[in-house]
Design an enzyme around this catalytic site. Structure first.
Site, PDB file in Angstrom:
ATOM      1  N   ASP A 160       0.874  -1.184   0.000  1.00  0.00           N
ATOM      2  CA  ASP A 160       0.000   0.000   0.000  1.00  0.00           C
ATOM      3  C   ASP A 160       0.903   1.224   0.000  1.00  0.00           C
ATOM      4  OD1 ASP A 160      -2.320   1.675   0.306  1.00  0.00           O
ATOM      5  OD2 ASP A 160      -1.913   1.814   2.445  1.00  0.00           O
ATOM      6  N   SER A 161       0.298   2.372  -0.241  1.00  0.00           N
ATOM      7  CA  SER A 161       1.042   3.625  -0.176  1.00  0.00           C
ATOM      8  C   SER A 161       1.521   3.907   1.251  1.00  0.00           C
ATOM      9  CB  SER A 161       0.140   4.769  -0.622  1.00  0.00           C
ATOM     10  OG  SER A 161      -1.006   4.797   0.206  1.00  0.00           O
ATOM     11  N   HIS A 191      -7.983   2.674   3.686  1.00  0.00           N
ATOM     12  CA  HIS A 191      -7.963   3.329   5.005  1.00  0.00           C
ATOM     13  C   HIS A 191      -9.353   3.352   5.644  1.00  0.00           C
ATOM     14  CE1 HIS A 191      -4.024   4.848   3.880  1.00  0.00           C
ATOM     15  NE2 HIS A 191      -3.888   5.405   5.067  1.00  0.00           N
ATOM     16  N   CYS A 236     -11.247   2.792  -0.524  1.00  0.00           N
ATOM     17  CA  CYS A 236      -9.921   3.158  -0.032  1.00  0.00           C
ATOM     18  C   CYS A 236      -9.638   2.248   1.157  1.00  0.00           C
ATOM     19  CB  CYS A 236      -9.909   4.617   0.407  1.00  0.00           C
ATOM     20  SG  CYS A 236      -8.375   5.101   1.230  1.00  0.00           S
ATOM     21  N   GLU A 260      -4.788   8.319   9.489  1.00  0.00           N
ATOM     22  CA  GLU A 260      -3.368   8.138   9.826  1.00  0.00           C
ATOM     23  C   GLU A 260      -3.010   8.844  11.133  1.00  0.00           C
ATOM     24  OE1 GLU A 260      -0.515   7.941   6.741  1.00  0.00           O
ATOM     25  OE2 GLU A 260      -1.650   6.218   6.021  1.00  0.00           O
TER      26      GLU A 260
HETATM   27  N1  DGL Z   1      -4.967   3.340   1.027  1.00  0.00           N
HETATM   28  C1  DGL Z   1      -4.982   4.143  -0.173  1.00  0.00           C
HETATM   29  C2  DGL Z   1      -6.111   3.714  -1.086  1.00  0.00           C
HETATM   30  O1  DGL Z   1      -6.720   2.680  -0.872  1.00  0.00           O
HETATM   31  C3  DGL Z   1      -5.172   5.596   0.130  1.00  0.00           C
HETATM   32  C4  DGL Z   1      -3.967   6.321   0.607  1.00  0.00           C
HETATM   33  C5  DGL Z   1      -3.314   7.123  -0.461  1.00  0.00           C
HETATM   34  O2  DGL Z   1      -3.901   8.066  -0.996  1.00  0.00           O
HETATM   35  O3  DGL Z   1      -2.202   6.823  -0.749  1.00  0.00           O
HETATM   36  O4  DGL Z   1      -6.389   4.396  -2.039  1.00  0.00           O
END
Ligand code: DGL
Length: 262
Positions: free
Chosen positions: A6-7, A182, A180, A148
């Site tokens: 993930d990012s 998150h 997403c 976060e």
């Molecule tokens: N977890 C990332 C997603 O599912 C979002 C975080 C990001 O923007 O890097 O898009």
């Protein structure tokens, strides 16, 4: 090993589901905390990052990859499939499939980062699968930083969530996709705002079920993965490490975690 990236640390919601549904396999995770977020970046940059993330996981012994980030899934999945000859999974199609199963009124809401919503991928896949289905999308760029920061139940977060969801509620969607990785951490307040009648789709759960189904159908691939040992042996790498990350990462995973600098 199952490689998951993930990012940042949002992808740990996917790890949590994979650990629950596939406890027999060892996981190697990479969170690109030095370059997060991806959701505000261009497609070209996200593709470059996603390729590097995948290469890192392969160097650690991953045999299959889960892109646990909607932004990277929407921008880079095609490029990754082209470049790497191993099974690669992303988080969007599993969520789309579940949505198609659950929507009754064919009115679907999607929330995600700017990159994911801007790509239009959910809308395209949902409408391709079912003409006549109505999709209402909302980018929610403030939610990733709030998650976060660990602001999961704060009144400020509740107000922002309410504002983002207002239009979707007015459109009377009966299904809402958390686009997403998150957002599962905000599921309780999102559910409370949308009301009991709205189904909330968590793509972290859905992708873990897809991978499980795939490994059951392809036992030779399952056989090539490292089994989880007694101490499970999972490893969690990040590209930048601060004490705060470890604390938040433990919240995402629902258990204590030790992060390693990649
Ligand atoms: N977890 C990332 C997603 O599912 C979002 C975080 C990001 O923007 O890097 O898009």
């Amino acid at each position: 090993m199952i490689g998951i990236f993930d990012s940042g640390i949002g992808g740990l919601t996917v790890v949590r589901e994979v650990m629950e549904k596939l406890p027999q396999y060892r996981i190697v995770y990479f969170g690109d905390t030095a370059r997060t977020p991806y959701g505000t970046k261009s497609q070209k940059t996200i593709v470059e990052y996603a390729i590097e993330d995948t290469e890192f996981l392969l160097s650690q012994g991953a045999k299959i990859i889960i892109v646990a980030c909607n932004s990277a899934s929407s921008a880079a999945f095609g490029a990754l499939k082209e470049r790497f000859a191993i099974p690669i999974f992303e988080v969007i199609r599993p969520g789309v499939e579940k949505t198609l199963q659950l929507t009754r009124k064919q009115r679907v809401g999607v929330i995600g980062t700017r990159a994911t919503i801007g790509s239009g991928i959910y809308e395209r896949l949902l409408k391709e699968a079912r003409a006549g289905l109505q999709v209402f999308s909302q980018a929610c760029p403030l939610l990733v930083p709030l998650v976060e920061e660990g602001w999961l139940k704060r009144p400020e977060t509740k107000r922002i969530v309410r504002k983002y969801l207002f239009t979707l509620k007015m459109k009377q969607v009966d299904t809402l996709v958390l686009g997403c990785t998150h957002y599962p951490l905000l599921k309780p307040i999102i559910k409370a705002k949308m009301g009991r009648r709205v189904e909330v789709i968590d793509s972290s759960q859905e992708v873990a079920l897809w991978v499980k189904g795939y490994l059951e159908k392809n036992p030779e691939i399952g056989g090539s993965l490292t089994p989880a040992g007694k101490e499970n042996g999972h490893r969690f790498f990040v590209s930048d490490l601060t004490p705060n990350f470890e604390h938040i990462a433990s919240q995402f995973l629902g258990r204590p975690i030790r992060l390693e600098l990649a």
